[in-house]
Motif scaffolding. Sequence first.
Motif, mmCIF file in Angstrom:
data_model
loop_
_atom_site.group_PDB
_atom_site.id
_atom_site.type_symbol
_atom_site.label_atom_id
_atom_site.label_comp_id
_atom_site.label_asym_id
_atom_site.label_seq_id
_atom_site.Cartn_x
_atom_site.Cartn_y
_atom_site.Cartn_z
ATOM 1 N N ILE A 178 0.835 -1.206 0.000
ATOM 2 C CA ILE A 178 0.000 0.000 0.000
ATOM 3 C C ILE A 178 0.870 1.256 0.000
ATOM 4 C CG2 ILE A 178 -1.634 1.344 1.376
ATOM 5 C CD1 ILE A 178 -2.896 -1.347 2.226
ATOM 6 N N GLU A 179 1.928 1.262 0.792
ATOM 7 C CA GLU A 179 2.820 2.427 0.837
ATOM 8 C C GLU A 179 3.481 2.673 -0.518
ATOM 9 O OE1 GLU A 179 4.108 2.367 5.584
ATOM 10 O OE2 GLU A 179 5.409 1.431 4.071
ATOM 11 N N ASN A 180 3.896 1.605 -1.173
ATOM 12 C CA ASN A 180 4.525 1.757 -2.489
ATOM 13 C C ASN A 180 3.516 2.192 -3.543
ATOM 14 O OD1 ASN A 180 7.538 0.905 -2.650
ATOM 15 N ND2 ASN A 180 6.631 -0.587 -1.252
ATOM 16 N N LEU A 181 2.296 1.673 -3.470
ATOM 17 C CA LEU A 181 1.253 2.102 -4.402
ATOM 18 C C LEU A 181 0.887 3.568 -4.178
ATOM 19 C CD1 LEU A 181 -1.012 -1.089 -4.331
ATOM 20 C CD2 LEU A 181 0.236 -0.212 -6.311
ATOM 21 N N MET A 182 0.904 3.998 -2.930
ATOM 22 C CA MET A 182 0.655 5.413 -2.635
ATOM 23 C C MET A 182 1.758 6.282 -3.224
ATOM 24 S SD MET A 182 -2.187 5.920 -0.957
ATOM 25 C CE MET A 182 -1.963 7.472 -0.121
ATOM 26 N N GLY A 183 2.995 5.773 -3.189
ATOM 27 C CA GLY A 183 4.107 6.505 -3.794
ATOM 28 C C GLY A 183 3.929 6.645 -5.299
ATOM 29 N N LEU A 184 3.462 5.566 -5.952
ATOM 30 C CA LEU A 184 3.198 5.642 -7.390
ATOM 31 C C LEU A 184 2.059 6.616 -7.683
ATOM 32 C CD1 LEU A 184 3.446 1.877 -8.498
ATOM 33 C CD2 LEU A 184 5.097 3.700 -8.911
ATOM 34 N N ALA A 185 1.015 6.577 -6.854
ATOM 35 C CA ALA A 185 -0.120 7.478 -7.052
ATOM 36 C C ALA A 185 0.312 8.934 -6.900
ATOM 37 C CB ALA A 185 -1.235 7.141 -6.062
ATOM 38 N N ALA A 186 1.205 9.203 -5.957
ATOM 39 C CA ALA A 186 1.693 10.570 -5.749
ATOM 40 C C ALA A 186 2.487 11.076 -6.946
ATOM 41 C CB ALA A 186 2.550 10.627 -4.484
ATOM 42 N N ARG A 187 3.051 10.161 -7.727
ATOM 43 C CA ARG A 187 3.802 10.543 -8.934
ATOM 44 C C ARG A 187 2.915 10.627 -10.171
ATOM 45 N NH1 ARG A 187 7.306 7.985 -5.606
ATOM 46 N NH2 ARG A 187 9.502 8.635 -5.624
ATOM 47 N N GLY A 188 1.613 10.463 -9.963
ATOM 48 C CA GLY A 188 0.686 10.608 -11.081
ATOM 49 C C GLY A 188 0.353 9.327 -11.798
ATOM 50 N N GLU A 189 0.806 8.178 -11.288
ATOM 51 C CA GLU A 189 0.501 6.900 -11.931
ATOM 52 C C GLU A 189 -0.933 6.481 -11.611
ATOM 53 O OE1 GLU A 189 2.417 4.743 -13.820
ATOM 54 O OE2 GLU A 189 3.975 6.263 -13.946
ATOM 55 N N ALA A 190 -1.637 5.973 -12.614
ATOM 56 C CA ALA A 190 -2.972 5.422 -12.387
ATOM 57 C C ALA A 190 -2.837 4.025 -11.807
ATOM 58 C CB ALA A 190 -3.761 5.392 -13.691
ATOM 59 N N ILE A 191 -3.466 3.788 -10.670
ATOM 60 C CA ILE A 191 -3.370 2.487 -10.012
ATOM 61 C C ILE A 191 -4.484 1.586 -10.536
ATOM 62 C CG2 ILE A 191 -3.269 1.284 -7.805
ATOM 63 C CD1 ILE A 191 -1.032 3.328 -8.263
ATOM 64 N N ASN A 192 -4.107 0.426 -11.061
ATOM 65 C CA ASN A 192 -5.083 -0.529 -11.579
ATOM 66 C C ASN A 192 -4.679 -1.937 -11.165
ATOM 67 O OD1 ASN A 192 -2.974 -1.273 -13.366
ATOM 68 N ND2 ASN A 192 -3.657 0.277 -14.842
ATOM 69 N N GLU A 193 -5.466 -2.918 -11.592
ATOM 70 C CA GLU A 193 -5.212 -4.299 -11.180
ATOM 71 C C GLU A 193 -3.820 -4.771 -11.590
ATOM 72 O OE1 GLU A 193 -6.889 -8.852 -11.970
ATOM 73 O OE2 GLU A 193 -8.030 -7.113 -12.683
ATOM 74 N N GLN A 194 -3.390 -4.360 -12.777
ATOM 75 C CA GLN A 194 -2.096 -4.826 -13.271
ATOM 76 C C GLN A 194 -0.946 -4.389 -12.375
ATOM 77 O OE1 GLN A 194 -0.741 -3.151 -17.012
ATOM 78 N NE2 GLN A 194 0.406 -4.995 -17.497
ATOM 79 N N ASN A 195 -0.875 -3.072 -12.062
ATOM 80 C CA ASN A 195 0.260 -2.676 -11.243
ATOM 81 C C ASN A 195 0.091 -3.044 -9.770
ATOM 82 O OD1 ASN A 195 -1.563 -0.577 -10.725
ATOM 83 N ND2 ASN A 195 -0.444 0.887 -12.008
ATOM 84 N N VAL A 196 -1.146 -3.264 -9.299
ATOM 85 C CA VAL A 196 -1.326 -3.786 -7.939
ATOM 86 C C VAL A 196 -0.726 -5.189 -7.836
ATOM 87 C CG1 VAL A 196 -3.007 -4.603 -6.238
ATOM 88 C CG2 VAL A 196 -3.335 -2.395 -7.361
ATOM 89 N N ARG A 197 -1.047 -6.049 -8.810
ATOM 90 C CA ARG A 197 -0.504 -7.409 -8.798
ATOM 91 C C ARG A 197 1.018 -7.398 -8.937
ATOM 92 N NH1 ARG A 197 -4.139 -11.466 -8.975
ATOM 93 N NH2 ARG A 197 -6.285 -10.978 -9.606
ATOM 94 N N TYR A 198 1.528 -6.502 -9.761
ATOM 95 C CA TYR A 198 2.978 -6.447 -9.970
ATOM 96 C C TYR A 198 3.697 -5.963 -8.712
ATOM 97 C CZ TYR A 198 7.396 -5.819 -12.425
ATOM 98 O OH TYR A 198 8.709 -5.911 -12.824
ATOM 99 N N VAL A 199 3.140 -4.955 -8.038
ATOM 100 C CA VAL A 199 3.735 -4.466 -6.788
ATOM 101 C C VAL A 199 3.685 -5.551 -5.715
ATOM 102 C CG1 VAL A 199 3.407 -2.850 -4.876
ATOM 103 C CG2 VAL A 199 3.384 -2.015 -7.227
ATOM 104 N N LEU A 200 2.581 -6.286 -5.642
ATOM 105 C CA LEU A 200 2.486 -7.387 -4.678
ATOM 106 C C LEU A 200 3.566 -8.437 -4.943
ATOM 107 C CD1 LEU A 200 -1.384 -7.945 -4.419
ATOM 108 C CD2 LEU A 200 0.134 -7.097 -2.623
ATOM 109 N N GLN A 201 3.806 -8.732 -6.211
ATOM 110 C CA GLN A 201 4.846 -9.699 -6.571
ATOM 111 C C GLN A 201 6.221 -9.201 -6.134
ATOM 112 O OE1 GLN A 201 4.970 -10.736 -10.756
ATOM 113 N NE2 GLN A 201 7.108 -11.338 -10.634
#
Length: 295
Positions: free
Chosen positions: A60-83
């Motif tokens: 969640i912290e890393n996804l929040m970091g991506l969101a703060a940089r303007g990245e759209a969070i979707n299923e693909q990058n959620v699964r990739y970050v979890l991996q």
Amino acid sequence: MTEQTISLERLEDTINLFGSFDENIRLIEHELGVSVISRDSQLKVSGEDPEQVLFAVHAIENLMGLAARGEAINEQNVRYVLQLVREGREQEVQQLSAGVLCITAKGKPIKAKTLGQKKYVEAIQKNTVTLGIGPAGTGKTYLAVAAAVAAFRAKEINRIILTRPAVEAGERLGFLPGDLQSKVDPYLRPLYDALFDMLGPETYQKYLERGNIEVAPLAYMRGRTLDDSFIILDEAQNTSREQMKMFLTRLGFGSKIVITGDITQIDLPGGQGVRPAGGHAGAQRRGGYRHLPPQ
């Protein structure tokens, strides 16, 4: 029961993190067996397994970091970050927010979505000859075409040349009607699709008529010297050693070559396809390539 708390700073990033109908958070809960509850400006992550709770917090912290940089969070990058978090490579997550490679005709930004794609794009930009080997759906051709369009728009090259072997995938289609272009179009359709997406049909047709874009079968490359061009050879696993040597010697001054292929999808009869040395356990070594034994 283990519980940890995450502070939420910006509402926009939180909405991006949760996704439509909280689908991103639901995916994290399902994959890690945890519960995520939003209270005021905090997220509470709880679960029976302390390790899974820690994984969820880091994801969640890393996804929040991506969101703060303007990245759209979707299923693909959620699964990739979890991996990546599970593999202990979470420090690499922030590398995903790379710059935009190209803008499509509809205004959609094209950028690398995985670390492998990021390295692939960087290799294309830095090297004269780049080989991209991977299974279907990994973005080999699409990213290569995006890099070619970006270089063309930046006036780094004058022509984009797309080619691939005219090899049928497991079935004989017989003779096709029409002129040369009509006969080779079915084999080159994946390359057309990527170009249409990047440029739009009208711009593509304009550049095609000017000779800035050329889409042709590999057999028609013989005898040419290609200067100031971005050349993409798709489905390279279906080339013979002789064809590959012929293609590589077409390279002229100021040009780049990108060769893409999947060594598990060779359609040539009798195992004529080439693969890099070390690429297959059952292959016979000949020179710098390995030939598949006859099926």
